[in-house]
Design a protein around this motif. Structure first.
Motif, PDB file in Angstrom:
ATOM      1  N   GLU A  46       0.851  -1.188   0.000  1.00 52.40           N
ATOM      2  CA  GLU A  46       0.000   0.000   0.000  1.00 52.40           C
ATOM      3  C   GLU A  46       0.883   1.234   0.000  1.00 52.40           C
ATOM      4  O   GLU A  46       1.666   1.453   0.927  1.00 52.40           O
ATOM      5  CB  GLU A  46      -0.949   0.040   1.189  1.00 52.40           C
ATOM      6  N   ALA A  49      -0.320   5.005   2.574  1.00 51.56           N
ATOM      7  CA  ALA A  49      -1.214   4.208   3.410  1.00 51.56           C
ATOM      8  C   ALA A  49      -1.959   5.006   4.464  1.00 51.56           C
ATOM      9  O   ALA A  49      -2.832   4.458   5.150  1.00 51.56           O
ATOM     10  CB  ALA A  49      -0.409   3.087   4.094  1.00 51.56           C
ATOM     11  N   GLY A  52      -3.442   3.671   7.916  1.00 46.75           N
ATOM     12  CA  GLY A  52      -3.399   2.224   7.815  1.00 46.75           C
ATOM     13  C   GLY A  52      -4.703   1.475   7.841  1.00 46.75           C
ATOM     14  O   GLY A  52      -4.718   0.254   8.047  1.00 46.75           O
ATOM     15  N   SER A  55      -4.499  -1.224   5.067  1.00 51.79           N
ATOM     16  CA  SER A  55      -3.422  -2.181   5.362  1.00 51.79           C
ATOM     17  C   SER A  55      -3.807  -3.093   6.511  1.00 51.79           C
ATOM     18  O   SER A  55      -3.576  -4.316   6.468  1.00 51.79           O
ATOM     19  CB  SER A  55      -2.134  -1.424   5.721  1.00 51.79           C
ATOM     20  N   ARG A  56      -4.388  -2.540   7.558  1.00 49.45           N
ATOM     21  CA  ARG A  56      -4.755  -3.347   8.714  1.00 49.45           C
ATOM     22  C   ARG A  56      -5.906  -4.290   8.395  1.00 49.45           C
ATOM     23  O   ARG A  56      -5.922  -5.435   8.853  1.00 49.45           O
ATOM     24  CB  ARG A  56      -5.092  -2.440   9.900  1.00 49.45           C
ATOM     25  N   VAL A  65       1.708  -7.255   4.458  1.00 49.37           N
ATOM     26  CA  VAL A  65       1.538  -5.946   3.832  1.00 49.37           C
ATOM     27  C   VAL A  65       2.786  -5.099   4.053  1.00 49.37           C
ATOM     28  O   VAL A  65       3.285  -4.993   5.175  1.00 49.37           O
ATOM     29  CB  VAL A  65       0.311  -5.200   4.418  1.00 49.37           C
ATOM     30  N   GLU A  66       3.279  -4.509   2.971  1.00 39.94           N
ATOM     31  CA  GLU A  66       4.270  -3.443   3.039  1.00 39.94           C
ATOM     32  C   GLU A  66       3.521  -2.132   2.871  1.00 39.94           C
ATOM     33  O   GLU A  66       2.769  -1.962   1.909  1.00 39.94           O
ATOM     34  CB  GLU A  66       5.310  -3.586   1.925  1.00 39.94           C
ATOM     35  N   ALA A  67       3.715  -1.204   3.792  1.00 43.69           N
ATOM     36  CA  ALA A  67       3.009   0.075   3.738  1.00 43.69           C
ATOM     37  C   ALA A  67       4.010   1.219   3.663  1.00 43.69           C
ATOM     38  O   ALA A  67       4.968   1.269   4.441  1.00 43.69           O
ATOM     39  CB  ALA A  67       2.108   0.240   4.955  1.00 43.69           C
ATOM     40  N   ILE A  88       2.620  -6.413   9.159  1.00 47.41           N
ATOM     41  CA  ILE A  88       2.700  -5.147   8.426  1.00 47.41           C
ATOM     42  C   ILE A  88       4.049  -4.496   8.695  1.00 47.41           C
ATOM     43  O   ILE A  88       4.486  -4.404   9.838  1.00 47.41           O
ATOM     44  CB  ILE A  88       1.590  -4.166   8.866  1.00 47.41           C
ATOM     45  N   VAL A  90       5.792  -0.829   8.083  1.00 48.83           N
ATOM     46  CA  VAL A  90       5.464   0.560   7.740  1.00 48.83           C
ATOM     47  C   VAL A  90       6.750   1.368   7.648  1.00 48.83           C
ATOM     48  O   VAL A  90       7.552   1.368   8.583  1.00 48.83           O
ATOM     49  CB  VAL A  90       4.551   1.201   8.803  1.00 48.83           C
TER      50      VAL A  90
END
Length: 263
Positions: A46, A49, A52, A55-56, A65-67, A88, A90
């Motif tokens: 994302e 983001a 989030g 993403s969450r 997930v890469e944010a 995740i 971030v």
């Protein structure tokens, strides 16, 4: 960066955005389409983001997930919301430079905010080009846009928050077509579907899957949406999903997502 950071740090509560029904329509619609393509083993990026929310929600389904987020304040809020069960990562970054990621890395790439804040054709092409580069062949990319006409109806004609004549004098609204022009001071770039179609014409290796009016008229009927009981709101969403891709409807929305596959 200064205008964007000031907006999200001091002027606007991004974390609370989807607490309002008219914005919840956008979230539910976007997730509805993400879930069409989210396989159990999909690796998701994302870009932009925010705090989030997407993403969450994706990580809660078990996907890594890469944010990437530009604004430090949003990153702080995002990190406070992550649970131990959510996979995740971030990091701070810019949608115009995803060089930290190799080509053909992600199954799904979400660009649900950056194009709101890019004002030149070159930057928009760079953003979409980077998203395509890091997405695997046959992977799916989601790009979101702010659409102009509902904003004019709502801000100028319904709530009297802006004087159209002033914007015309400043060259921000065309006096004949009512097309809009934005600058960084405006924070948000407002476009029409014809602008998005023209932009995507630069990417022949992108195959459009859906063009979706994510909010339709929700911004104009926000008070009615807030007053609906759960049963009526569920019926409203059924109607929304039935018509949100119809060609005669997609112009009447404040937000849209363009969903395409990398050939």
């Amino acid at each position: 960066m200064n205008f964007i950071e000031n907006h999200y740090t001091t002027n606007y509560d991004e974390q609370a955005r989807f607490d309002h029904r008219y914005n919840l329509v956008e979230f539910l619609t976007t997730m509805h389409y993400i879930e069409k393509y989210l396989q159990p083993d999909a690796y998701v990026l994302e870009v932009g983001a925010g705090t989030g929310r997407y993403s969450r929600a994706i990580a809660d389904k078990g996907n890594p997930v890469e944010a990437i987020e530009l604004v430090p304040h949003n990153i702080e809020v995002f990190k406070q919301q992550i649970t131990p069960a959510q996979n995740i990562t971030v990091t701070q970054g810019n949608a115009l430079d995803l060089s930290r990621f190799a080509d053909n890395t992600f199954d799904i790439t979400l660009v649900l905010g950056p194009l709101y804040h890019l004002y030149t054709e070159a930057d928009k092409k760079q953003c979409i080009g980077e998203a395509l580069r890091v997405t695997k062949p046959k992977g799916v990319i989601f790009t979101a846009y702010c659409i102009s006409d509902i904003s004019i109806y709502d801000d100028a004609f319904r709530r009297n928050l802006m004087m159209i004549s002033d914007y015309m004098e400043k060259g921000k609204i065309d006096p004949l077509t009512f097309a809009t022009t934005s600058t960084p001071e405006d924070v948000f770039e407002l476009v029409r579907k014809e602008d998005i179609d023209r932009l995507m014409g630069h990417f022949p290796h992108a195959q459009r899957l859906h063009y979706v009016a994510t909010t339709l008229v929700a911004r104009l009927i926000r008070d009615s949406l807030a007053e609906m009981d759960e049963e009526t709101f569920a019926l409203y969403m059924r109607h929304h999903f039935a018509v949100c891709e119809r060609a005669d409807m997609v112009g009447m929305t404040s937000h849209a997502i363009d969903i395409f596959r990398k050939k």
